[in-house]
Design a protein around this motif. Sequence first.
Motif, PDB file in Angstrom:
ATOM      1  N   GLN A  79      26.188 -33.995  43.734  1.00 32.82           N
ATOM      2  CA  GLN A  79      26.377 -35.271  43.053  1.00 32.82           C
ATOM      3  C   GLN A  79      25.075 -35.808  42.473  1.00 32.82           C
ATOM      4  O   GLN A  79      25.074 -36.658  41.593  1.00 32.82           O
ATOM      5  N   LYS A  80      23.957 -35.306  42.974  1.00 37.46           N
ATOM      6  CA  LYS A  80      22.658 -35.778  42.505  1.00 37.46           C
ATOM      7  C   LYS A  80      22.104 -34.816  41.462  1.00 37.46           C
ATOM      8  O   LYS A  80      22.283 -33.607  41.572  1.00 37.46           O
ATOM      9  N   PRO A  81      21.402 -35.350  40.452  1.00 30.62           N
ATOM     10  CA  PRO A  81      20.785 -34.454  39.467  1.00 30.62           C
ATOM     11  C   PRO A  81      19.687 -33.624  40.103  1.00 30.62           C
ATOM     12  O   PRO A  81      19.075 -34.015  41.091  1.00 30.62           O
ATOM     13  N   ILE A  82      19.447 -32.428  39.555  1.00 30.73           N
ATOM     14  CA  ILE A  82      18.423 -31.527  40.102  1.00 30.73           C
ATOM     15  C   ILE A  82      17.048 -32.148  39.971  1.00 30.73           C
ATOM     16  O   ILE A  82      16.240 -32.111  40.887  1.00 30.73           O
ATOM     17  N   CYS A  83      16.755 -32.725  38.804  1.00 30.95           N
ATOM     18  CA  CYS A  83      15.484 -33.394  38.575  1.00 30.95           C
ATOM     19  C   CYS A  83      15.722 -34.895  38.500  1.00 30.95           C
ATOM     20  O   CYS A  83      16.744 -35.346  37.984  1.00 30.95           O
ATOM     21  N   GLU A 120      13.884 -41.399  35.165  1.00 32.85           N
ATOM     22  CA  GLU A 120      14.096 -42.842  35.183  1.00 32.85           C
ATOM     23  C   GLU A 120      15.462 -43.169  34.595  1.00 32.85           C
ATOM     24  O   GLU A 120      15.953 -42.481  33.702  1.00 32.85           O
ATOM     25  N   GLY A 121      16.069 -44.209  35.057  1.00 32.67           N
ATOM     26  CA  GLY A 121      17.388 -44.578  34.555  1.00 32.67           C
ATOM     27  C   GLY A 121      18.467 -44.033  35.466  1.00 32.67           C
ATOM     28  O   GLY A 121      18.211 -43.340  36.449  1.00 32.67           O
ATOM     29  N   SER A 122      19.697 -44.325  35.156  1.00 24.17           N
ATOM     30  CA  SER A 122      20.825 -43.866  35.965  1.00 24.17           C
ATOM     31  C   SER A 122      21.865 -43.242  35.064  1.00 24.17           C
ATOM     32  O   SER A 122      21.974 -43.568  33.888  1.00 24.17           O
ATOM     33  N   PRO A 123      22.658 -42.303  35.603  1.00 23.16           N
ATOM     34  CA  PRO A 123      23.676 -41.665  34.786  1.00 23.16           C
ATOM     35  C   PRO A 123      24.742 -42.659  34.343  1.00 23.16           C
ATOM     36  O   PRO A 123      25.099 -43.579  35.076  1.00 23.16           O
ATOM     37  N   TYR A 132      24.778 -35.245  33.388  1.00 17.02           N
ATOM     38  CA  TYR A 132      25.743 -34.304  33.974  1.00 17.02           C
ATOM     39  C   TYR A 132      25.191 -33.746  35.291  1.00 17.02           C
ATOM     40  O   TYR A 132      24.819 -32.572  35.380  1.00 17.02           O
ATOM     41  N   PRO A 133      25.084 -34.537  36.336  1.00 15.38           N
ATOM     42  CA  PRO A 133      24.479 -34.058  37.585  1.00 15.38           C
ATOM     43  C   PRO A 133      25.213 -32.879  38.214  1.00 15.38           C
ATOM     44  O   PRO A 133      24.587 -31.978  38.786  1.00 15.38           O
ATOM     45  N   SER A 148      25.408 -29.760  35.402  1.00 10.49           N
ATOM     46  CA  SER A 148      24.097 -29.141  35.197  1.00 10.49           C
ATOM     47  C   SER A 148      23.781 -28.142  36.307  1.00 10.49           C
ATOM     48  O   SER A 148      23.100 -27.143  36.075  1.00 10.49           O
ATOM     49  N   ARG A 149      24.290 -28.393  37.513  1.00 16.51           N
ATOM     50  CA  ARG A 149      24.099 -27.434  38.606  1.00 16.51           C
ATOM     51  C   ARG A 149      24.926 -26.172  38.370  1.00 16.51           C
ATOM     52  O   ARG A 149      24.475 -25.064  38.649  1.00 16.51           O
ATOM     53  N   VAL A 150      26.135 -26.374  37.863  1.00 11.84           N
ATOM     54  CA  VAL A 150      26.938 -25.210  37.487  1.00 11.84           C
ATOM     55  C   VAL A 150      26.202 -24.399  36.430  1.00 11.84           C
ATOM     56  O   VAL A 150      26.080 -23.171  36.523  1.00 11.84           O
ATOM     57  N   ALA A 151      25.689 -25.092  35.416  1.00 13.26           N
ATOM     58  CA  ALA A 151      24.990 -24.422  34.318  1.00 13.26           C
ATOM     59  C   ALA A 151      23.756 -23.690  34.826  1.00 13.26           C
ATOM     60  O   ALA A 151      23.490 -22.549  34.428  1.00 13.26           O
TER      61      ALA A 151
END
Length: 487
Positions: A386-390, A393-396, A432-433, A436-439
């Motif tokens: 659920q969390k982005p890899i990197c 700043e800012g939020s999804p 796309y947290p 992006s992990r799938v990718a």
Amino acid sequence: MAKWFIATDVNPNTIRTRSFAKFMSFLDPKYPPSVSKVENEVFEIYEECKDKAKKFFKGFQGQLTLSYEWMMLGNGWGSRDHIKGPVLHEDFVCLTAHFVDDYWKVKKRILGYNNTTDQELPEEDVYVYSFKNAVQDFEIENKLSTLLLPNSEGFDEETLDPFRKWIEERGNNQFNPRVLLLYCCSDLFRLMVDDVLSELSSSLLEDLRMLVGWGRCSATNWNVTLFHLQQAVDLKSEDAFSKDEIYDDYDKPSDEEWIKIQTFCKLTDCIYKVAKELFEGEYSTSNVFFHLLAELKVMLNQELVNADSDYFLSKAKQILERFDKYWNNMFLVLATASVLDPRFKMKYLEFYCSKKEVNVEGSKATTVLDYLRNLYARYAASDICQKPICSFEGSPGELQESELDSYLKEPVMGWNKDFKALEWWREESQKYPILSRVARDILSIPISRATSYDAYVVERREPPEFVVSMKSKVANAMMCSKKWLRV
């Protein structure tokens, strides 16, 4: 000193040479180093690096591909003749972990570099042992999603099924099946080229070498062979061999042999055009293979249609049959990676599958999309995804639909040949947290073990010269430690 040997690919047995001993006596007469002492230090460094690797993999939240490569000494011209010292080992198996790290950089680390004759194993365990040993040593049961295999007998689903079941009992990744079996693209190209190159006898190649004058005849990369044979074909098309008296004293190919040479050049040139895009320049991630291999299929089919001899027809059919077998095995992963390229998404796949000669068993595009949806759902069910890899700043932004649906609905990007998929997904990972992990895990799968000009090697690649005259365990320790020492 041991670190220096590891970092610079120097055999510890160098200590025994007179010049090295003399050099060391100048540095410190009271310190006479021994091979065994340096080897013991190498083993200690290896254990430290191994612990470092295990700690990294334990905390790593992505998936790994484990590639298998068997290296054999003696394929190249005179390769044994210039080796200093005894040849203790003729071949090695190299197991390498491939992944994309948290900074979206492609990485690979050798996890095993073992001489194949060191263990006496039952025939059914020959291939499985190396994989199982590497996985257990580095404790990556939960991280392994893909095996990248040679295109050769023995590496089929039936042989590797016990290992896949062994992983499934211990693993816990989101892929289904738990471990994908994929095959090396550069191997495919090498075998396709060999299907036509093997028809040219060594005596014919020697005659052509003398006729065209391209230097000594030796084992070389197949792209170089193509260049030389194309020179001969071009000279023949200009009728140079008849017009110029300088060629009168040379043996020339017969009409039948010229047909074989021209067939090699035409078919291999199709392969080379795609190989150049894939292997030369920067590392190609898995998203670029689908459309380039599809183009190769089109080119080969066109050559088949335009066949001007029975021989050409038979060879074109032979390499297309080999290509189609590979294409069918790899289609799902290659197409999925293509969908995760924002320049393509579903557009190119749907275009490809709309062709009559492709769409024979229902929509392959639907199969790929269903697979990607199921894969995304598995990742979405994991809290860690659920969390982005990197962190940026800012939020999804709040999405009212799934990330996958949102991504697919957006317009495709304009074509940019220099586009880097990993950089794009890194920038979009906040939006796309999960996806992006799938990718990252799909794009991290290497479709070829060899890159750059190593991809053109005609035979199995050779082990580095410095390892063949050292103890197998020392070679393993040095090769596995090298990259981890740089981290």
